[in-house]
Design a protein around this motif. Structure first.
Motif, PDB file in Angstrom:
ATOM      1  N   HIS A 114      16.675 -23.471  43.677  1.00 20.23           N
ATOM      2  CA  HIS A 114      17.598 -24.646  44.121  1.00 20.23           C
ATOM      3  C   HIS A 114      19.246 -24.372  43.745  1.00 20.23           C
ATOM      4  CE1 HIS A 114      14.169 -25.580  41.356  1.00 20.23           C
ATOM      5  NE2 HIS A 114      13.725 -26.200  42.434  1.00 20.23           N
ATOM      6  N   VAL A 115      20.064 -25.074  44.604  1.00 14.53           N
ATOM      7  CA  VAL A 115      21.453 -24.609  44.712  1.00 14.53           C
ATOM      8  C   VAL A 115      22.090 -24.719  43.218  1.00 14.53           C
ATOM      9  CG1 VAL A 115      22.103 -26.929  45.203  1.00 14.53           C
ATOM     10  CG2 VAL A 115      23.512 -25.044  45.914  1.00 14.53           C
ATOM     11  N   TYR A 116      21.431 -25.489  42.450  1.00 17.50           N
ATOM     12  CA  TYR A 116      22.164 -25.497  41.084  1.00 17.50           C
ATOM     13  C   TYR A 116      21.707 -24.318  40.235  1.00 17.50           C
ATOM     14  CZ  TYR A 116      17.676 -27.990  40.346  1.00 17.50           C
ATOM     15  OH  TYR A 116      16.476 -28.271  40.354  1.00 17.50           O
ATOM     16  N   ASP A 117      20.796 -23.489  40.616  1.00 18.22           N
ATOM     17  CA  ASP A 117      20.353 -22.407  39.885  1.00 18.22           C
ATOM     18  C   ASP A 117      21.403 -21.208  40.013  1.00 18.22           C
ATOM     19  OD1 ASP A 117      17.992 -23.575  38.944  1.00 18.22           O
ATOM     20  OD2 ASP A 117      16.951 -22.775  40.853  1.00 18.22           O
ATOM     21  N   PHE A 118      22.091 -21.179  41.245  1.00 16.55           N
ATOM     22  CA  PHE A 118      23.101 -20.167  41.582  1.00 16.55           C
ATOM     23  C   PHE A 118      24.612 -20.419  41.605  1.00 16.55           C
ATOM     24  CE2 PHE A 118      18.974 -20.198  44.054  1.00 16.55           C
ATOM     25  CZ  PHE A 118      18.327 -18.960  43.272  1.00 16.55           C
ATOM     26  N   VAL A 119      24.804 -21.734  41.754  1.00 19.43           N
ATOM     27  CA  VAL A 119      26.115 -22.130  41.937  1.00 19.43           C
ATOM     28  C   VAL A 119      26.438 -23.640  41.217  1.00 19.43           C
ATOM     29  CG1 VAL A 119      27.070 -20.716  43.847  1.00 19.43           C
ATOM     30  CG2 VAL A 119      26.290 -23.123  44.144  1.00 19.43           C
ATOM     31  N   VAL A 120      27.745 -23.687  40.748  1.00 17.63           N
ATOM     32  CA  VAL A 120      28.160 -25.107  40.540  1.00 17.63           C
ATOM     33  C   VAL A 120      28.847 -25.656  41.726  1.00 17.63           C
ATOM     34  CG1 VAL A 120      29.798 -26.416  39.004  1.00 17.63           C
ATOM     35  CG2 VAL A 120      28.622 -24.651  38.059  1.00 17.63           C
ATOM     36  N   SER A 121      28.507 -26.827  42.135  1.00 22.19           N
ATOM     37  CA  SER A 121      28.999 -27.303  43.377  1.00 22.19           C
ATOM     38  C   SER A 121      30.054 -28.382  43.290  1.00 22.19           C
ATOM     39  CB  SER A 121      27.873 -28.162  44.149  1.00 22.19           C
ATOM     40  OG  SER A 121      27.015 -27.073  44.689  1.00 22.19           O
ATOM     41  N   SER A 122      31.265 -28.344  43.875  1.00 20.92           N
ATOM     42  CA  SER A 122      31.919 -29.660  44.185  1.00 20.92           C
ATOM     43  C   SER A 122      32.080 -29.797  45.509  1.00 20.92           C
ATOM     44  CB  SER A 122      33.578 -28.867  43.624  1.00 20.92           C
ATOM     45  OG  SER A 122      33.372 -28.754  41.956  1.00 20.92           O
ATOM     46  N   TYR A 123      33.156 -30.879  45.763  1.00 14.32           N
ATOM     47  CA  TYR A 123      33.465 -31.249  47.285  1.00 14.32           C
ATOM     48  C   TYR A 123      34.857 -31.415  47.488  1.00 14.32           C
ATOM     49  CZ  TYR A 123      28.318 -32.125  47.877  1.00 14.32           C
ATOM     50  OH  TYR A 123      27.098 -32.085  47.877  1.00 14.32           O
ATOM     51  N   THR A 124      35.184 -31.216  48.568  1.00 12.68           N
ATOM     52  CA  THR A 124      36.582 -31.659  48.711  1.00 12.68           C
ATOM     53  C   THR A 124      36.866 -32.284  50.291  1.00 12.68           C
ATOM     54  OG1 THR A 124      38.906 -30.932  48.841  1.00 12.68           O
ATOM     55  CG2 THR A 124      37.473 -29.376  49.718  1.00 12.68           C
ATOM     56  N   PRO A 125      37.534 -33.259  50.499  1.00 12.33           N
ATOM     57  CA  PRO A 125      37.707 -33.779  51.812  1.00 12.33           C
ATOM     58  C   PRO A 125      38.601 -32.994  52.779  1.00 12.33           C
ATOM     59  CG  PRO A 125      39.100 -34.889  50.407  1.00 12.33           C
ATOM     60  CD  PRO A 125      38.375 -34.108  49.341  1.00 12.33           C
ATOM     61  N   SER A 126      39.095 -31.973  51.985  1.00 14.07           N
ATOM     62  CA  SER A 126      40.196 -31.196  52.862  1.00 14.07           C
ATOM     63  C   SER A 126      40.702 -30.006  52.086  1.00 14.07           C
ATOM     64  CB  SER A 126      41.180 -31.883  53.601  1.00 14.07           C
ATOM     65  OG  SER A 126      42.189 -32.193  52.404  1.00 14.07           O
ATOM     66  N   LEU A 127      41.232 -28.873  52.579  1.00 10.05           N
ATOM     67  CA  LEU A 127      41.655 -27.988  52.034  1.00 10.05           C
ATOM     68  C   LEU A 127      43.069 -28.326  51.292  1.00 10.05           C
ATOM     69  CD1 LEU A 127      41.727 -24.882  51.118  1.00 10.05           C
ATOM     70  CD2 LEU A 127      42.745 -24.273  53.392  1.00 10.05           C
ATOM     71  N   SER A 128      43.881 -29.076  52.080  1.00 10.69           N
ATOM     72  CA  SER A 128      45.179 -29.593  51.686  1.00 10.69           C
ATOM     73  C   SER A 128      44.955 -30.093  50.214  1.00 10.69           C
ATOM     74  CB  SER A 128      45.951 -30.232  52.638  1.00 10.69           C
ATOM     75  OG  SER A 128      45.255 -31.416  53.041  1.00 10.69           O
ATOM     76  N   ALA A 129      43.946 -31.141  50.278  1.00 16.53           N
ATOM     77  CA  ALA A 129      43.564 -32.127  49.113  1.00 16.53           C
ATOM     78  C   ALA A 129      43.360 -30.931  47.909  1.00 16.53           C
ATOM     79  CB  ALA A 129      42.480 -33.024  49.289  1.00 16.53           C
ATOM     80  N   LEU A 130      42.675 -30.072  48.224  1.00 12.27           N
ATOM     81  CA  LEU A 130      42.296 -28.870  47.028  1.00 12.27           C
ATOM     82  C   LEU A 130      43.613 -28.304  46.633  1.00 12.27           C
ATOM     83  CD1 LEU A 130      39.522 -28.327  45.637  1.00 12.27           C
ATOM     84  CD2 LEU A 130      39.399 -26.224  47.171  1.00 12.27           C
ATOM     85  N   ALA A 131      44.290 -27.926  47.577  1.00 14.27           N
ATOM     86  CA  ALA A 131      45.441 -27.215  47.219  1.00 14.27           C
ATOM     87  C   ALA A 131      46.479 -27.986  46.274  1.00 14.27           C
ATOM     88  CB  ALA A 131      46.283 -26.584  48.325  1.00 14.27           C
ATOM     89  N   ARG A 132      46.611 -29.291  46.721  1.00 11.86           N
ATOM     90  CA  ARG A 132      47.654 -29.962  46.197  1.00 11.86           C
ATOM     91  C   ARG A 132      47.085 -30.321  44.463  1.00 11.86           C
ATOM     92  NH1 ARG A 132      47.195 -33.369  50.691  1.00 11.86           N
ATOM     93  NH2 ARG A 132      45.603 -34.861  49.403  1.00 11.86           N
ATOM     94  N   SER A 133      45.611 -30.223  44.440  1.00  9.87           N
ATOM     95  CA  SER A 133      45.324 -30.491  43.025  1.00  9.87           C
ATOM     96  C   SER A 133      45.459 -29.177  42.520  1.00  9.87           C
ATOM     97  CB  SER A 133      43.947 -30.879  43.020  1.00  9.87           C
ATOM     98  OG  SER A 133      43.547 -32.091  43.450  1.00  9.87           O
ATOM     99  N   VAL A 134      45.196 -28.062  42.704  1.00 11.69           N
ATOM    100  CA  VAL A 134      45.663 -26.797  42.214  1.00 11.69           C
ATOM    101  C   VAL A 134      46.931 -26.521  41.966  1.00 11.69           C
ATOM    102  CG1 VAL A 134      45.544 -24.230  42.427  1.00 11.69           C
ATOM    103  CG2 VAL A 134      43.450 -25.719  43.126  1.00 11.69           C
ATOM    104  N   ASP A 135      47.799 -27.019  42.758  1.00 11.13           N
ATOM    105  CA  ASP A 135      49.127 -26.734  42.343  1.00 11.13           C
ATOM    106  C   ASP A 135      49.659 -27.734  41.279  1.00 11.13           C
ATOM    107  OD1 ASP A 135      49.491 -24.595  44.209  1.00 11.13           O
ATOM    108  OD2 ASP A 135      50.160 -25.734  45.769  1.00 11.13           O
ATOM    109  N   ALA A 136      49.424 -28.746  41.310  1.00 10.99           N
ATOM    110  CA  ALA A 136      49.812 -29.598  40.276  1.00 10.99           C
ATOM    111  C   ALA A 136      49.232 -29.408  38.898  1.00 10.99           C
ATOM    112  CB  ALA A 136      49.207 -31.027  40.804  1.00 10.99           C
ATOM    113  N   ILE A 137      48.030 -28.915  38.777  1.00 16.31           N
ATOM    114  CA  ILE A 137      47.365 -28.708  37.590  1.00 16.31           C
ATOM    115  C   ILE A 137      48.047 -27.352  36.770  1.00 16.31           C
ATOM    116  CG2 ILE A 137      45.432 -27.538  37.915  1.00 16.31           C
ATOM    117  CD1 ILE A 137      45.467 -30.479  35.792  1.00 16.31           C
ATOM    118  N   ALA A 138      48.152 -26.436  37.889  1.00 20.93           N
ATOM    119  CA  ALA A 138      48.863 -25.092  37.338  1.00 20.93           C
ATOM    120  C   ALA A 138      50.304 -25.437  36.834  1.00 20.93           C
ATOM    121  CB  ALA A 138      48.986 -24.122  38.391  1.00 20.93           C
ATOM    122  N   LYS A 139      50.930 -26.174  37.359  1.00 22.27           N
ATOM    123  CA  LYS A 139      52.406 -26.703  36.872  1.00 22.27           C
ATOM    124  C   LYS A 139      52.219 -27.372  35.359  1.00 22.27           C
ATOM    125  CE  LYS A 139      54.505 -27.393  41.406  1.00 22.27           C
ATOM    126  NZ  LYS A 139      54.976 -28.297  42.412  1.00 22.27           N
TER     127      LYS A 139
END
Length: 564
Positions: free
Chosen positions: A330-355
């Motif tokens: 099963h996929v959950y045996d091997f990885v933890v799954s997340s979703y994103t609507p776009s790469l830019s949405a993910l990058a915005r979150s990463v940069d914001a939380i890193a600050k």
């Protein structure tokens, strides 16, 4: 010089693509990519901000196949960076327009204060024109006073006039040295987080009539591709239809469902759906990433973020597996799954939380008996358990229940809390996503309202409501659901549901999630680009799955994590 209406130019560019694709003697990789590039560049004019929301959605629904065709061509000639850039530029047009109004203007303010002032005024006017909030803020009122001539126009004319003025201001900004690419589609290097690496691979899934591919983006920014030879667009549509039939037959319409599940004849069919998702999509990708070894220590399982397109946006990739055999993968045996609507949405979150990673402060909103809607008795227990969890962990929290949770009160409390937990009815508006809302005691708290109130320090949201991660199958590339909306509002990570949840399951998942999340936060094992939400949900759904059985997909699989 650009000549002709956008629709005619798009038709001409499309003809060039078809000609170069069908007649290889006239084609070279460079010519074909140039033709596709022209198509992609015209699409924002087709899904023009000046159109009404209904027309923009209609235009966006026709753009999807043009984008996937361009990505397919780029992958075919090994232009993987171009493929990701086109996927990003050709998705979520409406969300991109909405988010452009929330861009900080600090740099522009320093260099060109007059342009920044003009842009800020038209931003406020456009946001009010497209999605009037229930409570206009001071910026919107000031903008009305600065552009009084618009008040005499009809709403449609007024909106088009604002969009034209917005385009003129952007053109003026782009004429300034160093700002030539302001708010234009970005190159891959600019799409990646600037402060920290991504937490695990991002997997883009491109659906095309001829061949489907996965683009694998590594944390350091390198790209690889996997051909999904067993998958086709037609097969994906059939999987989506079978999955939707399964959900309908199990009556998952709204939170509050407590009817005892009885196995039905289509359970075998839905197991086959999850096997196909595993064999055709997930397993080939995990093998390519060398992530196909089980790890019993869940905190050490690698993290993968899925960015699906087309019919795959409505399928539970995180639940894929072979459930027809004992101890099957099963996929959950091997990885933890997340979703994103776009790469830019993910990058915005990463940069914001890193600050800045603020200390948690939680606002818990529960609605057990919303006027005019079915009762949600489980939300009271949910709120009580959360109070106990936060009290034991010495986490500051505020709880608003029933009549206390009015729209004005919740809005007033939001800015003082970094985490938000909503246990209530969720109301999706497919015609206008920013009117999608959470049902509070005295009315709706819409995404349009949240856009005007949420502070930059907002971090995590748990939407313990029904179908908060369900988009419109007619416009899958727009990710028109409450989870994506909360990311747009400013939350860095969002827990949502792909279909309705049982009222008696939610308290178990919620309590397990927060306990694991707080343990992870206290352990100091999280990287700067992590919130811990994905791993916490992974553990919480495992506990529910262990309780109800792995084949009770309708109960444990709706919970999903978006963002970081």
């Amino acid at each position: 010089m650009v000549v002709g209406p956008p629709s005619e130019r798009l038709d001409a560019a499309g003809w060039a693509v078809r000609t170069l694709t069908d007649y290889h003697e006239f084609s070279t990789p460079g010519r074909l990519l140039s033709a596709h590039s022209l198509v992609i560049s015209i699409l924002p004019e087709i899904v023009w901000l000046g159109h009404g929301i209904k027309r923009r959605f209609e235009e966006s629904s026709t753009a999807g196949s043009l984008v996937t065709s361009a990505v397919h061509a780029a992958v075919g000639v090994g232009a993987l960076s171009q493929a990701v850039e086109w996927l990003e530029a050709g998705r979520s047009f409406v969300w991109s327009q909405i988010l452009s109004f929330r861009n900080r203007l600090d740099e522009l303010e320093e260099q060109h204060p007059d342009l920044a002032r003009r842009l800020r005024i038209v931003h406020a006017q456009l946001q009010s024109s497209i999605h009037p909030p229930s409570h206009p803020n001071s910026e919107t009122i000031a903008a009305e006073q600065d552009l009084p001539f618009l008040s005499s126009h009809t709403e449609a004319d007024r909106h088009r006039g604002l969009a034209i003025e917005y385009g003129r201001i952007l053109a003026d900004v782009r004429r300034q040295p160093g700002l030539e690419g302001y708010l234009l589609p970005k190159k891959l290097v600019a799409l990646l987080p600037s402060s920290e690496s991504l937490d695990g691979h991002v997997v883009f899934l491109n659906m095309h009539d001829c061949r489907c591919h996965a683009l694998l983006l590594a944390p350091e920014g390198t790209l690889a591709t996997v051909s999904l030879s067993e998958l086709s667009l037609d097969k994906a549509k059939k999987l989506r239809s079978q999955w939707r039939l399964y959900l309908r037959q199990h009556g998952v319409r709204e939170r509050g469902m407590t009817t005892q599940h009885r196995p039905q004849s289509n359970d075998t069919a839905v197991i086959r759906v999850l096997i196909c998702i595993w064999e055709w999509i997930v397993d080939p990708i995990l093998q390519a990433l060398n992530l196909n070894e089980r790890n019993p220590k869940s905190d050490c399982i690698p993290h993968v973020t899925w960015c699906p397109t087309g019919p795959l946006t409505q399928l539970p990739l995180h639940a894929a597996g072979k459930y027809d055999v004992d101890d099957g993968p099963h996929v959950y045996d091997f990885v933890v799954s997340s979703y994103t609507p776009s790469l830019s949405a993910l990058a915005r979150s990463v940069d914001a939380i890193a600050k800045q990673r603020p200390h948690p402060s939680v606002l818990v909103v529960t609605q057990s008996d919303t006027p005019g809607l079915s009762p949600l008795a489980g939300t009271a227990l949910e709120g009580k358990r959360l109070q106990e969890v936060f009290s034991k962990s010495h986490i500051s929290s505020s709880v608003l229940n029933g009549e206390q949770a009015s729209t004005d009160t919740v809005r007033a409390y939001l800015d003082n809390h970094t985490w938000l937990h909503l246990a209530c009815h969720g109301l999706q508006d497919p015609k206008d996503p920013l009117q999608s809302a959470f049902a509070l005691h005295d009315g709706r708290l819409s995404l349009a309202d949240l856009m005007t109130t949420t502070a930059d320090h907002a971090e995590l949201a748990f939407l313990s409501a029904c179908q908060t991660a369900v988009g419109d199958e007619k416009i899958p590339e727009e990710s028109m659901h409450l989870a994506a909306g909360m990311l747009a509002v400013g939350y860095k990570g969002v827990i949502a549901t792909m279909w309705s949840i049982r009222d008696d399951d939610a308290p178990l998942v919620v309590e397990a999630y927060y306990k694991k999340l707080l343990t992870l936060r206290a352990s100091s094992r999280l990287g700067k680009a992590e919130t811990g939400a994905a791993y916490a949900l992974h553990e919480a759904t495992k506990q529910l799955r262990d309780k109800v059985g792995e084949k009770e997909f309708v109960r444990w699989a709706p919970f999903v994590h978006f963002g970081i």
